[in-house]
Design a protein around this motif. Structure first.
Motif, mmCIF file in Angstrom:
data_model
loop_
_atom_site.group_PDB
_atom_site.id
_atom_site.type_symbol
_atom_site.label_atom_id
_atom_site.label_comp_id
_atom_site.label_asym_id
_atom_site.label_seq_id
_atom_site.Cartn_x
_atom_site.Cartn_y
_atom_site.Cartn_z
ATOM 1 N N PHE A 174 -52.937 35.838 2.971
ATOM 2 C CA PHE A 174 -51.497 36.034 2.812
ATOM 3 C C PHE A 174 -50.739 35.084 3.748
ATOM 4 C CE2 PHE A 174 -52.217 40.057 0.588
ATOM 5 C CZ PHE A 174 -51.118 40.121 -0.252
ATOM 6 N N ALA A 175 -51.195 35.012 5.008
ATOM 7 C CA ALA A 175 -50.521 34.189 6.015
ATOM 8 C C ALA A 175 -50.529 32.719 5.612
ATOM 9 C CB ALA A 175 -51.194 34.370 7.373
ATOM 10 N N ALA A 176 -51.683 32.238 5.133
ATOM 11 C CA ALA A 176 -51.791 30.837 4.744
ATOM 12 C C ALA A 176 -50.833 30.511 3.603
ATOM 13 C CB ALA A 176 -53.227 30.517 4.331
ATOM 14 N N ALA A 177 -50.696 31.449 2.666
ATOM 15 C CA ALA A 177 -49.786 31.226 1.537
ATOM 16 C C ALA A 177 -48.332 31.336 1.967
ATOM 17 C CB ALA A 177 -50.084 32.236 0.422
ATOM 18 N N GLN A 178 -48.008 32.372 2.743
ATOM 19 C CA GLN A 178 -46.614 32.616 3.104
ATOM 20 C C GLN A 178 -46.034 31.518 3.983
ATOM 21 O OE1 GLN A 178 -47.113 36.694 4.619
ATOM 22 N NE2 GLN A 178 -45.824 37.391 2.927
ATOM 23 N N SER A 179 -46.844 30.938 4.836
ATOM 24 C CA SER A 179 -46.358 29.868 5.703
ATOM 25 C C SER A 179 -45.849 28.691 4.873
ATOM 26 C CB SER A 179 -47.477 29.407 6.639
ATOM 27 O OG SER A 179 -47.019 28.416 7.519
ATOM 28 N N THR A 180 -46.609 28.321 3.854
ATOM 29 C CA THR A 180 -46.190 27.232 2.982
ATOM 30 C C THR A 180 -44.994 27.629 2.127
ATOM 31 O OG1 THR A 180 -48.489 26.472 2.884
ATOM 32 C CG2 THR A 180 -46.990 25.613 1.219
ATOM 33 N N LEU A 181 -45.026 28.841 1.583
ATOM 34 C CA LEU A 181 -43.959 29.305 0.701
ATOM 35 C C LEU A 181 -42.611 29.363 1.410
ATOM 36 C CD1 LEU A 181 -45.829 32.230 -1.100
ATOM 37 C CD2 LEU A 181 -45.184 30.045 -2.113
ATOM 38 N N SER A 182 -42.592 29.949 2.612
ATOM 39 C CA SER A 182 -41.321 30.114 3.320
ATOM 40 C C SER A 182 -40.718 28.768 3.706
ATOM 41 C CB SER A 182 -41.524 30.978 4.570
ATOM 42 O OG SER A 182 -42.471 30.404 5.453
ATOM 43 N N SER A 183 -41.564 27.817 4.103
ATOM 44 C CA SER A 183 -41.070 26.474 4.430
ATOM 45 C C SER A 183 -40.453 25.812 3.213
ATOM 46 C CB SER A 183 -42.209 25.607 4.969
ATOM 47 O OG SER A 183 -42.701 26.113 6.192
ATOM 48 N N SER A 184 -41.116 25.956 2.059
ATOM 49 C CA SER A 184 -40.610 25.340 0.831
ATOM 50 C C SER A 184 -39.295 25.973 0.400
ATOM 51 C CB SER A 184 -41.652 25.478 -0.290
ATOM 52 O OG SER A 184 -42.826 24.767 0.025
ATOM 53 N N ILE A 185 -39.203 27.294 0.486
ATOM 54 C CA ILE A 185 -37.973 27.982 0.090
ATOM 55 C C ILE A 185 -36.804 27.534 0.957
ATOM 56 C CG2 ILE A 185 -36.827 30.240 0.044
ATOM 57 C CD1 ILE A 185 -39.536 31.438 -0.773
ATOM 58 N N ASN A 186 -37.015 27.523 2.277
ATOM 59 C CA ASN A 186 -35.944 27.124 3.185
ATOM 60 C C ASN A 186 -35.580 25.656 3.009
ATOM 61 O OD1 ASN A 186 -34.967 26.122 6.103
ATOM 62 N ND2 ASN A 186 -34.429 28.275 5.849
ATOM 63 N N GLY A 187 -36.583 24.803 2.799
ATOM 64 C CA GLY A 187 -36.322 23.383 2.593
ATOM 65 C C GLY A 187 -35.513 23.132 1.337
ATOM 66 N N CYS A 188 -35.850 23.820 0.248
ATOM 67 C CA CYS A 188 -35.108 23.656 -1.002
ATOM 68 C C CYS A 188 -33.667 24.138 -0.854
ATOM 69 C CB CYS A 188 -35.802 24.433 -2.126
ATOM 70 S SG CYS A 188 -37.366 23.713 -2.679
ATOM 71 N N ALA A 189 -33.476 25.255 -0.164
ATOM 72 C CA ALA A 189 -32.119 25.769 0.057
ATOM 73 C C ALA A 189 -31.303 24.796 0.902
ATOM 74 C CB ALA A 189 -32.182 27.133 0.725
ATOM 75 N N THR A 190 -31.929 24.227 1.926
ATOM 76 C CA THR A 190 -31.247 23.266 2.797
ATOM 77 C C THR A 190 -30.778 22.048 2.016
ATOM 78 O OG1 THR A 190 -32.503 23.976 4.748
ATOM 79 C CG2 THR A 190 -31.548 21.766 4.806
ATOM 80 N N ARG A 205 -27.980 31.169 1.492
ATOM 81 C CA ARG A 205 -28.644 32.447 1.194
ATOM 82 C C ARG A 205 -28.822 32.626 -0.318
ATOM 83 N NH1 ARG A 205 -29.428 35.209 5.770
ATOM 84 N NH2 ARG A 205 -27.913 35.105 7.456
ATOM 85 N N GLY A 206 -27.817 32.209 -1.069
ATOM 86 C CA GLY A 206 -27.938 32.300 -2.523
ATOM 87 C C GLY A 206 -29.045 31.421 -3.064
ATOM 88 N N ALA A 207 -29.114 30.181 -2.567
ATOM 89 C CA ALA A 207 -30.165 29.260 -3.001
ATOM 90 C C ALA A 207 -31.544 29.772 -2.594
ATOM 91 C CB ALA A 207 -29.919 27.879 -2.405
ATOM 92 N N THR A 208 -31.628 30.399 -1.404
ATOM 93 C CA THR A 208 -32.895 30.966 -0.955
ATOM 94 C C THR A 208 -33.380 32.034 -1.935
ATOM 95 O OG1 THR A 208 -32.381 30.568 1.373
ATOM 96 C CG2 THR A 208 -34.011 32.268 0.907
#
Length: 389
Positions: free
Chosen positions: A340-356, A381-384
């Protein structure tokens, strides 16, 4: 007692990890009250934490499962990819980090407009977003496929659980929650991998000595051919490939470039790059050693393989099978949490990067250049939420 295929102790371990991610995100809600804090954490994160975040972003659940499978099927040739990291890190700290820090922009593609025009900036940002959406989908789906037989839960359930927990802390806490979640996730990931290796070594009749002797007998530690052929994955082909991919990561990937802006100083950003690189080297070796240990385990103890299809025919299933059948209570929960940790680390970075990028290269550039803090935060927050869903 067990529920959904996982013993109660393992459910507690997994539950504590997921609860920690939710609590961590909630704890950073007040520290992401502006657009700048949401995207760059006010530039106040220490270099060691950013380094662990870079490391966590680098290692996905695909790496956790694929590298052992590669070692079972072939040898340590994939490790050559990691050997290119020090050179890529040196180039990044010498040129990339100072360049992006001097620009002062959180977007990795802002500078393209001054060189080539707005089309280049939008094109690069759009390619990043599309790539990350495909990557997030792939990681989530493969994680769910691997964990479904291990947990007894359905693939959709695992996708929703992983995605919603990740979305929550990325939405509430912004990049600072993402970075500190990466720190926790890196520790959990390493603990799970080290635990697997120790268990494999203790279960081998001859221990580490037998692992080395059998692996050498089958040439499992080989780094590949040193010929100059470009028609196969030789040492040199993989090394050059790794150098270009790692330069791409450090030089044009929003996930990494954004970390340079999050760090407290340029020196801290440089240290974070080196830390992420030097941590991945032994970690990739750890994953490959797990695969080698699995090869030796089922070579010397074929009776442990309880499947009709020989394990040599499907090497990619050997590690998941061991996780399902060879782990004691409590350890399974830790390994599931590590995946879970290995997946979530990548996912959260991608989500925040796309929103930025949506705010910096889209909304503020073409829709509302004068958007205030409150409006910008709403867009972030909406884009996230949109990208997370």
């Amino acid at each position: 007692m067990s529920t959904h295929g996982l013993p109660t102790l393992d459910l507690w371990v997994l539950g504590l990890y997921l609860a920690a991610m939710v609590i961590l995100g909630w704890g950073f809600r007040r520290r992401s009250a502006s657009a700048d804090q949401f995207m760059r954490a006010g530039g106040r994160v220490p270099g060691w934490a950013v380094g662990l975040s870079i490391f966590g972003t680098y290692v996905s659940s695909i790496s956790f499962l694929a590298l052992p499978g590669k070692a079972v099927a072939e040898n340590w040739n994939p490790f050559v990819f990691s050997l290119s990291l020090p050179l890529a890190a040196w180039i990044a700290t010498r040129w990339f980090v100072p360049f992006f820090r001097a620009r002062g922009e959180v977007s990795a593609y802002h500078h393209l407009e001054s060189q080539f025009g707005p089309w280049a900036r939008v094109y690069a940002a759009g390619c990043y977003v599309l790539t990350q959406l495909a990557r997030m989908g792939t990681i989530l789906y493969l994680l769910a496929l691997a964990l479904a037989p291990l947990t007894g839960w359905s693939v959709p359930t695992l996708i929703l659980l992983t995605g919603l927990v990740t979305l929550f802390y990325a939405w509430v806490g912004g990049i600072e929650a993402v970075v500190w979640a990466d720190v926790v996730q890196s520790v959990v990931l390493l603990a799970g991998a080290v635990g697997c290796l120790i268990l494999l070594l203790t279960q081998l009749p001859g221990g580490a000595e037998q692992l080395v002797s059998v692996a050498r007998e089958h040439d499992k530690f080989s780094l590949g051919s040193f010929s100059v052929s470009v028609g196969e994955a030789t040492f040199w082909v993989v090394l050059v490939y790794g150098l270009f991919i790692n330069l791409q990561n450090f030089g044009i990937d929003q996930n990494y470039v954004q970390r340079y802006a999050v760090a407290r100083s340029e020196a801290a950003a440089r240290r974070s790059v080196w830390m992420g690189a030097w941590m991945y080297l032994p970690t990739s070796a750890l994953f490959l050693l797990i695969g080698t240990a699995l090869f030796v385990r089922y070579t010397v103890q074929p009776e442990l393989w309880g499947q009709e299809t020989p394990w040599q025919a499907r090497p990619d299933t050997v590690f998941p099978y061991f996780l399902r059948t060879g782990l004691p209570a409590g350890m399974t929960g830790l390994v599931v949490a590590a995946l879970f940790a290995a997946a979530q680390s990548t996912l959260s970075s991608s989500i925040n990067g796309c929103a930025t990028l949506t705010l910096c290269d889209g909304y503020r550039r073409f829709v509302r250049p004068s958007a205030g803090e409150r409006e910008s935060l709403w867009v972030l927050r909406g884009a996230t939420v949109v990208y997370g869903l």
